[in-house]
Motif scaffolding. Structure first.
Motif, PDB file in Angstrom:
ATOM      1  N   TRP A   1      45.558 -37.912  -0.575  1.00 41.38           N
ATOM      2  CA  TRP A   1      44.504 -38.173  -1.557  1.00 41.38           C
ATOM      3  C   TRP A   1      43.216 -37.455  -1.155  1.00 41.38           C
ATOM      4  O   TRP A   1      42.550 -36.826  -1.982  1.00 41.38           O
ATOM      5  CB  TRP A   1      44.281 -39.680  -1.661  1.00 41.38           C
TER       6      TRP A   1
ATOM      7  N   GLN B   1      39.666 -43.539 -10.423  1.00 42.49           N
ATOM      8  CA  GLN B   1      41.051 -43.095 -10.406  1.00 42.49           C
ATOM      9  C   GLN B   1      41.290 -42.197 -11.609  1.00 42.49           C
ATOM     10  O   GLN B   1      40.688 -42.401 -12.678  1.00 42.49           O
ATOM     11  CB  GLN B   1      42.012 -44.285 -10.443  1.00 42.49           C
TER      12      GLN B   1
ATOM     13  N   ARG C   1      51.001 -42.757  -5.474  1.00 41.51           N
ATOM     14  CA  ARG C   1      50.591 -44.163  -5.578  1.00 41.51           C
ATOM     15  C   ARG C   1      51.814 -45.073  -5.750  1.00 41.51           C
ATOM     16  O   ARG C   1      51.848 -46.182  -5.196  1.00 41.51           O
ATOM     17  CB  ARG C   1      49.636 -44.340  -6.757  1.00 41.51           C
TER      18      ARG C   1
END
Length: 435
Positions: free
Chosen positions: A289, A162, A273
């Motif tokens: 994403w 991430q 998110r």
């Protein structure tokens, strides 16, 4: 060190601004943010302007809307109407600076600018911050990047990588130096207006009617657009609508702000998110994403291969690259006789925008049906697209041409079949006058 120059490139924002934080971290007494306007007189090898009117207007709007945020931080933006290689050494001497901090851009022309500044005796600190993931986070050295996107994505997801949290804007900035030459300050507004040129005529048919409503360049408009997109739960429908051809909401339309750096990809993902945490994840939110990872992949591909991506053969074996000037001109003008392609090229010329689906169809038709040089098409898109991005533009054209990372060796899209699938009633083609 009394003065540091912060050279803003494709990172025209204050949020998540790693280069800005790096410049402030050097401890200089003064910080001078500066932007250098591209030369609008430059032409491509194919004879048209390197930067067209829509892109000029969008970049100018972005720069204009960065002025007040810097003033709010008790700083300013110096706008220079010269290429960086000529303007920045002169400016550095005038203000007693020897250090420049800027975004690292792994494309040949942008790298050449940095090399010219270093050759002029300046210390140039480059900061990588144009991607979600930093190259140092990857499971392998960037020189071992997988040749195909899917293994790259799978490795990233299996490692649960991430991006770092986006950086907040600095609360204050070091002041400007008092020694900024008066002639550089005089006429900044006029230089920006001349660069922007006459505002392109608004076209009500546009899928991205920029400079209208909230669709202006700059950070404030970018963050507002992102917020309203999420507030209306549009990520949930993104995968289903992303191949649309008309209207604002079929896709996220983040790309115009990402292209100028007015929106950080890490900021976009962080808010996505948060949306998923509150409203649930979906195929649509995952696909956003997915698309941002494609954007990263093309950036890392440039770090891996650099100038090789700009050769006629790209990453493949040497082979013929045919071209026909008349067919290329007809393609640019939307006069090939192929209705869907012509509609797409007319929309591009009139608005500076084109859906991703039609970018692929138009590129495929130029390469595989008209037998023209893919580099000419890439240069035309670079000139026309207001959301032009060097990495994605080059990567996608190579992909369609079969000279990049496509495992199938190129992609040909049958425009008749594409029209039947994505414009079955001909409404898009009628909208742009070709049905």
């Amino acid at each position: 060190m009394s003065t540091v120059l912060l050279w803003l490139r494709n990172d025209l924002r204050l949020h998540d601004q790693s280069a800005l934080h790096a410049a402030c971290g050097l401890g200089a007494q003064h910080l001078l943010p500066v932007v250098c306007l591209p030369d609008v007189r430059q032409t491509t090898p194919w004879g048209f302007a390197r930067i067209g009117p829509h892109r000029r207007a969008w970049v100018a709007s972005t720069i204009q809307n960065l002025l007040q945020p810097l003033l709010d931080k008790r700083s300013q933006l110096l706008i220079l109407n010269q290429p960086a290689a000529a303007a920045l050494p002169t400016l550095a001497r005038a203000v007693g600076a020897s250090t420049i901090v800027c975004e690292k851009i792994a494309a040949p022309e942008e790298q050449a600018e940095v090399q010219a500044l270093r050759a002029a005796g300046l210390q140039v600190h480059t900061v990588w911050h144009g991607s979600l993931l930093h190259p140092d986070q990857l499971p392998w050295p960037v020189q071992q990047l997988p040749r195909v996107f899917t293994p790259f994505r799978q490795a990233v997801e299996q490692a649960e990588l991430q991006p770092a949290a986006p950086l907040a804007p600095p609360s204050t900035l070091p002041p400007w130096p008092a020694s900024v030459p008066a002639h550089d300050l005089h006429g900044q507004a006029e230089a920006l207006a001349a660069f922007a040129g006459a505002p392109p005529r608004a076209d009500a048919r546009s899928a991205f009617p920029y400079l209208q409503g909230g669709l202006h360049g700059g950070e404030a408009a970018a963050l507002a657009h992102l917020a309203q997109y999420l507030a209306r739960s549009l990520p949930h429908s993104y995968k289903r609508t992303r191949n649309g051809l008309m209207g604002l909401d079929y896709s996220s339309k983040w790309s115009p702000w990402l292209a100028t750096g007015a929106l950080s990809p890490r900021q976009a993902l962080a808010q996505l998110r948060q949306f998923e945490a509150e409203h649930g994840a979906s195929d649509g939110s995952y696909w956003l994403w997915f698309e941002l990872l494609w954007r990263d992949y093309f950036r890392f591909l440039h770090l891996q291969h650099g100038r090789a991506l700009y050769r006629a053969r790209g990453l493949g074996a040497a082979r013929a690259t045919p071209h026909d000037d008349e067919r290329f001109a007809a393609w640019c003008a939307g006069q090939t006789g192929q209705p869907l392609v012509d509609a797409a090229m007319r929309e591009l010329a009139a608005t500076g925008y084109l859906s991703n689906r039609l970018r692929q169809v138009a590129a495929s038709y130029l390469i595989h049906d008209l037998a023209c040089d893919w580099r000419a098409g890439a240069a035309w898109f670079k000139s026309q697209l207001l959301d032009y991005d060097a990495y994605s533009n080059q990567g996608n054209w190579l992909y369609i041409a079969g000279r990049g990372t496509d495992p199938q060796g190129g992609r040909r899209f049958d425009p008749v079949k594409q029209a039947a699938t994505y414009d079955p009633d001909g409404s898009y083609q009628r909208l742009w006058g070709t049905a």
